[in-house]
Design an enzyme around this catalytic site. Structure first.
Site, PDB file in Angstrom:
ATOM      1  N   ARG A 109       0.813  -1.220   0.000  1.00 23.75           N
ATOM      2  CA  ARG A 109       0.000   0.000   0.000  1.00 23.75           C
ATOM      3  C   ARG A 109       0.839   1.258   0.000  1.00 23.75           C
ATOM      4  O   ARG A 109       0.551   2.212  -0.710  1.00 23.75           O
ATOM      5  CB  ARG A 109      -0.798   0.085   1.310  1.00 23.75           C
ATOM      6  CG  ARG A 109      -2.067  -0.522   1.290  1.00 23.75           C
ATOM      7  CD  ARG A 109      -2.568  -0.726   2.695  1.00 23.75           C
ATOM      8  NE  ARG A 109      -3.672  -1.606   2.535  1.00 23.75           N
ATOM      9  CZ  ARG A 109      -4.881  -1.209   2.193  1.00 23.75           C
ATOM     10  NH1 ARG A 109      -5.171   0.057   2.063  1.00 23.75           N
ATOM     11  NH2 ARG A 109      -5.825  -2.076   1.983  1.00 23.75           N
ATOM     12  N   TYR A 217       0.234 -13.669  -0.408  1.00 27.08           N
ATOM     13  CA  TYR A 217       0.946 -13.408  -1.670  1.00 27.08           C
ATOM     14  C   TYR A 217       2.265 -12.689  -1.388  1.00 27.08           C
ATOM     15  O   TYR A 217       2.408 -12.040  -0.354  1.00 27.08           O
ATOM     16  CB  TYR A 217       0.094 -12.614  -2.669  1.00 27.08           C
ATOM     17  CG  TYR A 217      -0.557 -11.343  -2.162  1.00 27.08           C
ATOM     18  CD1 TYR A 217       0.142 -10.146  -2.114  1.00 27.08           C
ATOM     19  CD2 TYR A 217      -1.885 -11.350  -1.765  1.00 27.08           C
ATOM     20  CE1 TYR A 217      -0.478  -8.982  -1.686  1.00 27.08           C
ATOM     21  CE2 TYR A 217      -2.512 -10.192  -1.328  1.00 27.08           C
ATOM     22  CZ  TYR A 217      -1.801  -9.006  -1.296  1.00 27.08           C
ATOM     23  OH  TYR A 217      -2.411  -7.860  -0.863  1.00 27.08           O
ATOM     24  N   ASP A 294     -13.700   5.595  -0.620  1.00 30.82           N
ATOM     25  CA  ASP A 294     -14.422   4.985   0.498  1.00 30.82           C
ATOM     26  C   ASP A 294     -15.499   5.908   1.076  1.00 30.82           C
ATOM     27  O   ASP A 294     -16.473   5.420   1.658  1.00 30.82           O
ATOM     28  CB  ASP A 294     -13.446   4.594   1.618  1.00 30.82           C
ATOM     29  CG  ASP A 294     -12.881   3.186   1.429  1.00 30.82           C
ATOM     30  OD1 ASP A 294     -13.108   2.585   0.355  1.00 30.82           O
ATOM     31  OD2 ASP A 294     -12.216   2.685   2.363  1.00 30.82           O
TER      32      ASP A 294
HETATM   33  P1  FAD Z   1      -8.684   6.267   2.872  1.00 28.61           P
HETATM   34  O1  FAD Z   1      -7.550   5.412   2.507  1.00 28.61           O
HETATM   35  O2  FAD Z   1      -9.419   5.970   4.129  1.00 28.61           O
HETATM   36  O3  FAD Z   1      -8.139   7.756   2.927  1.00 28.61           O
HETATM   37  C1  FAD Z   1      -8.860   8.813   3.521  1.00 28.61           C
HETATM   38  C2  FAD Z   1      -7.867   9.920   3.860  1.00 28.61           C
HETATM   39  O4  FAD Z   1      -8.602  11.046   4.327  1.00 28.61           O
HETATM   40  C3  FAD Z   1      -6.910   9.526   4.979  1.00 28.61           C
HETATM   41  O5  FAD Z   1      -5.599   9.870   4.590  1.00 28.61           O
HETATM   42  C4  FAD Z   1      -7.394  10.325   6.168  1.00 28.61           C
HETATM   43  O6  FAD Z   1      -6.357  10.670   7.068  1.00 28.61           O
HETATM   44  C5  FAD Z   1      -7.989  11.552   5.494  1.00 28.61           C
HETATM   45  N1  FAD Z   1      -9.046  12.205   6.270  1.00 28.61           N
HETATM   46  C6  FAD Z   1     -10.046  11.602   6.945  1.00 28.61           C
HETATM   47  N2  FAD Z   1     -10.846  12.524   7.514  1.00 28.61           N
HETATM   48  C7  FAD Z   1     -10.334  13.728   7.188  1.00 28.61           C
HETATM   49  C8  FAD Z   1     -10.724  15.067   7.498  1.00 28.61           C
HETATM   50  N3  FAD Z   1     -11.808  15.337   8.251  1.00 28.61           N
HETATM   51  N4  FAD Z   1      -9.978  16.087   7.007  1.00 28.61           N
HETATM   52  C9  FAD Z   1      -8.896  15.834   6.222  1.00 28.61           C
HETATM   53  N5  FAD Z   1      -8.484  14.581   5.912  1.00 28.61           N
HETATM   54  C10 FAD Z   1      -9.189  13.545   6.387  1.00 28.61           C
HETATM   55  N6  FAD Z   1      -8.634  -2.413  -2.021  1.00 28.61           N
HETATM   56  C11 FAD Z   1      -8.122  -2.879  -3.200  1.00 28.61           C
HETATM   57  O7  FAD Z   1      -8.314  -2.235  -4.240  1.00 28.61           O
HETATM   58  N7  FAD Z   1      -7.408  -4.050  -3.267  1.00 28.61           N
HETATM   59  C12 FAD Z   1      -7.164  -4.808  -2.139  1.00 28.61           C
HETATM   60  O8  FAD Z   1      -6.511  -5.858  -2.218  1.00 28.61           O
HETATM   61  C13 FAD Z   1      -7.685  -4.346  -0.885  1.00 28.61           C
HETATM   62  N8  FAD Z   1      -7.458  -5.051   0.251  1.00 28.61           N
HETATM   63  C14 FAD Z   1      -7.938  -4.587   1.434  1.00 28.61           C
HETATM   64  C15 FAD Z   1      -7.688  -5.320   2.594  1.00 28.61           C
HETATM   65  C16 FAD Z   1      -8.172  -4.880   3.828  1.00 28.61           C
HETATM   66  C17 FAD Z   1      -7.919  -5.712   5.057  1.00 28.61           C
HETATM   67  C18 FAD Z   1      -8.910  -3.652   3.903  1.00 28.61           C
HETATM   68  C19 FAD Z   1      -9.438  -3.146   5.228  1.00 28.61           C
HETATM   69  C20 FAD Z   1      -9.158  -2.909   2.742  1.00 28.61           C
HETATM   70  C21 FAD Z   1      -8.692  -3.359   1.507  1.00 28.61           C
HETATM   71  N9  FAD Z   1      -8.917  -2.644   0.319  1.00 28.61           N
HETATM   72  C22 FAD Z   1      -8.432  -3.105  -0.865  1.00 28.61           C
HETATM   73  C23 FAD Z   1      -9.729  -1.396   0.346  1.00 28.61           C
HETATM   74  C24 FAD Z   1      -8.873  -0.124   0.302  1.00 28.61           C
HETATM   75  O9  FAD Z   1      -7.913  -0.166   1.320  1.00 28.61           O
HETATM   76  C25 FAD Z   1      -9.737   1.135   0.496  1.00 28.61           C
HETATM   77  O10 FAD Z   1     -10.919   1.033  -0.254  1.00 28.61           O
HETATM   78  C26 FAD Z   1      -8.963   2.385   0.037  1.00 28.61           C
HETATM   79  O11 FAD Z   1      -7.777   2.508   0.746  1.00 28.61           O
HETATM   80  C27 FAD Z   1      -9.822   3.637   0.192  1.00 28.61           C
HETATM   81  O12 FAD Z   1      -9.053   4.776  -0.151  1.00 28.61           O
HETATM   82  P2  FAD Z   1      -9.605   6.236   0.138  1.00 28.61           P
HETATM   83  O13 FAD Z   1      -8.525   7.173  -0.312  1.00 28.61           O
HETATM   84  O14 FAD Z   1     -10.960   6.405  -0.421  1.00 28.61           O
HETATM   85  O15 FAD Z   1      -9.796   6.310   1.729  1.00 28.61           O
END
Ligand code: FAD
Length: 427
Positions: A109, A217, A294
């Site tokens: 990641r 993996y 997310d």
């Molecule tokens: P996040 O990664 O949650 O990022 C949100 C960001 O916003 C963070 O940096 C946080 O600090 C910031 N933030 C939050 N609130 C605020 C605020 N109020 N003000 C300013 N900043 C803020 N996905 C895949 O595609 N392949 C996989 O193999 C996979 N495996 C996974 C395995 C596990 C065990 C898990 C739990 C998840 C997995 N996922 C996988 C899913 C993936 O990790 C998430 O869907 C993805 O990381 C979401 O990214 P994001 O940027 O939307 O959210």
């Protein structure tokens, strides 16, 4: 260089979704500002599976070669029964690459996040940490956010990529997070620590078992080995606050096959991830505030598409920016309302399918007793060359609803539907 003056877009959250979207929009000549709550940009956790619908986008961004150098392109994806370790399905990932034109790969990641961070810096994205956004409102011709220190910022577009616990989602939608009562433990260990465990170094292996599963993996050019152990927490079912604790981990995997049993003691025990998602919603766009990643569609991870969906969201937005901009217009002359309508029109339905399939997939993986045997019999009968099963996920990301391939499920996914073929389950 940092952008001067008002940005064209503010992105809240510098996770994989926020950064990849910032990069996609900066490539279209837009001034983008990312506000991240943490003191530093970064990612916690271990490996990510990146399917061809995402490596296709990485390739377009000019980032695929570096991603491949940082990650691993495995040979097969193999599903096994966690109790008797018998093989259920085998997908040849070389064949998969030939079908879709792009590889199925795995990457740490933090390596994928770092790749986007460097790309954003090069593209001139204004990246700011230690910024907690606490409120959102639409203005005339844009949107305004308020930060924890009270100051406000405005832009024609605000994208909330602030993850599962999104402040924007809470304010604009107000729905609840759904707990699955399952918890994930992770570990990335030196490959030498697991060589004698009966692992398949070149494959992604998923062991599916009663109320648990285990994924393995190799990562980082094969030097590291990633493991994910997921199980249903009895404490969660009993309504206890503090659930998914390490004592439950050991109990959940008792009775699993040798390779899984040898992997469990290696799991990190100081951190675990309670697995939550949300019900799909139809509206991600509220005026000039758009949910992404997310924040819009947090999945259970059984389809391994969460980060991918976030990356696709940003790619789709940027493609519509390019498509809808009048020829010769200034980069910032974007018809945001049209772009956001096109984004919502195509992404909501695709992600709804992934979210609901992930829930059903989880049910199927975790079956016990006769239903487990029925599932195994059905899975052993799957033809891996039946690509209609994967086309709707791994095919090119749709820009318009009519490009979205039909959804195809060759096996009954929910446990209630695993009824037939009891007779076939003779093992
Ligand atoms: P996040 O990664 O949650 O990022 C949100 C960001 O916003 C963070 O940096 C946080 O600090 C910031 N933030 C939050 N609130 C605020 C605020 N109020 N003000 C300013 N900043 C803020 N996905 C895949 O595609 N392949 C996989 O193999 C996979 N495996 C996974 C395995 C596990 C065990 C898990 C739990 C998840 C997995 N996922 C996988 C899913 C993936 O990790 C998430 O869907 C993805 O990381 C979401 O990214 P994001 O940027 O939307 O959210």
């Amino acid at each position: 260089p940092p952008t001067e003056g008002r940005p064209d877009a503010i992105i809240v959250g510098g996770g994989i979704g926020g950064l990849s979207t910032a990069f996609a929009l900066a490539r279209e000549g837009l001034r983008v500002r990312v506000l991240e709550r943490a003191k530093e940009f970064g990612e916690v956790g271990a490996g990510l599976q990146i399917a061809p619908n995402c490596t296709r986008i990485l390739d377009e961004y000019g980032l695929l070669d570096e991603a491949k150098e940082l990650g691993v392109v495995p040979e097969n994806m193999v599903m096994r029964d966690a109790l008797d370790s018998r093989e259920l399905v085998r997908l040849d990932l070389g064949e998969l690459e030939r079908r879709y034109g792009f590889p199925y790969m795995v990457i740490h990641r933090s390596d994928l996040h770092g790749l986007f961070l460097r790309a954003c810096r090069k593209a001139g994205v204004d990246l700011v940490t230690d910024q907690t956004v606490v409120d959102y409102e639409n203005t005339d011709g844009g949107a305004r956010i308020t930060l924890a220190d009270g100051h406000t910022e405005e832009a024609p577009l605000v994208i909330a990529a602030d993850g599962l616990r999104s402040v924007a989602r809470q304010k604009l939608v107000g729905d609840d997070i759904v707990s699955s009562d399952y918890v994930a433990y992770r570990a990335a260990v030196p490959i030498d620590a697991v060589r004698d465990n009966g692992i398949a170094e070149k494959d992604v292996t998923v062991y599916v078992g009663p109320r648990c599963h285990f994924v393995q993996y190799a990562l980082r050019g094969g030097d590291m080995f990633n493991q994910v152990a997921v199980f249903q927490s009895p404490k969660a079912l009993a309504g206890q606050e503090d659930w998914g604790t390490p004592d439950e981990l050991d109990a959940a995997f008792e009775g699993t096959c040798e390779t899984v049993g040898k992997g469990i003691p290696l799991m990190w025990r100081d951190r675990w991830w309670q697995m939550m998602d949300r019900d799909p919603i139809d509206t991600w766009v509220h005026g000039r505030i758009a949910l992404l990643g997310d924040a819009a569609h947090p999945p259970l991870q059984y389809m391994a598409q969460g980060a991918i969906m976030a990356i696709e969201d940003g790619w789709v937005l940027a493609r519509h920016v390019a498509r809808l901009r009048a020829e010769g217009a200034a980069p910032s002359a974007v018809d945001w309302d049209a772009v956001l309508a096109a984004y919502e029109a195509v992404r909501v339905e695709h992600c709804r399918r992934i979210l609901t399939t992930a829930r059903a997939w989880g049910e199927l993986w975790h079956l016990d007793g006769p239903e487990r045997l029925q599932r195994n019999a059905i899975m052993r009968g799957i033809d891996p060359a039946e690509y209609a099963f994967t086309d709707w996920v791994y095919g090119p990301t749709a820009l318009f609803p009519d490009e979205e391939p039909p959804m195809f499920q060759p096996i009954p996914l929910a446990s209630a539907r695993v009824e037939e073929s009891a007779a076939a389950a003779t093992d």
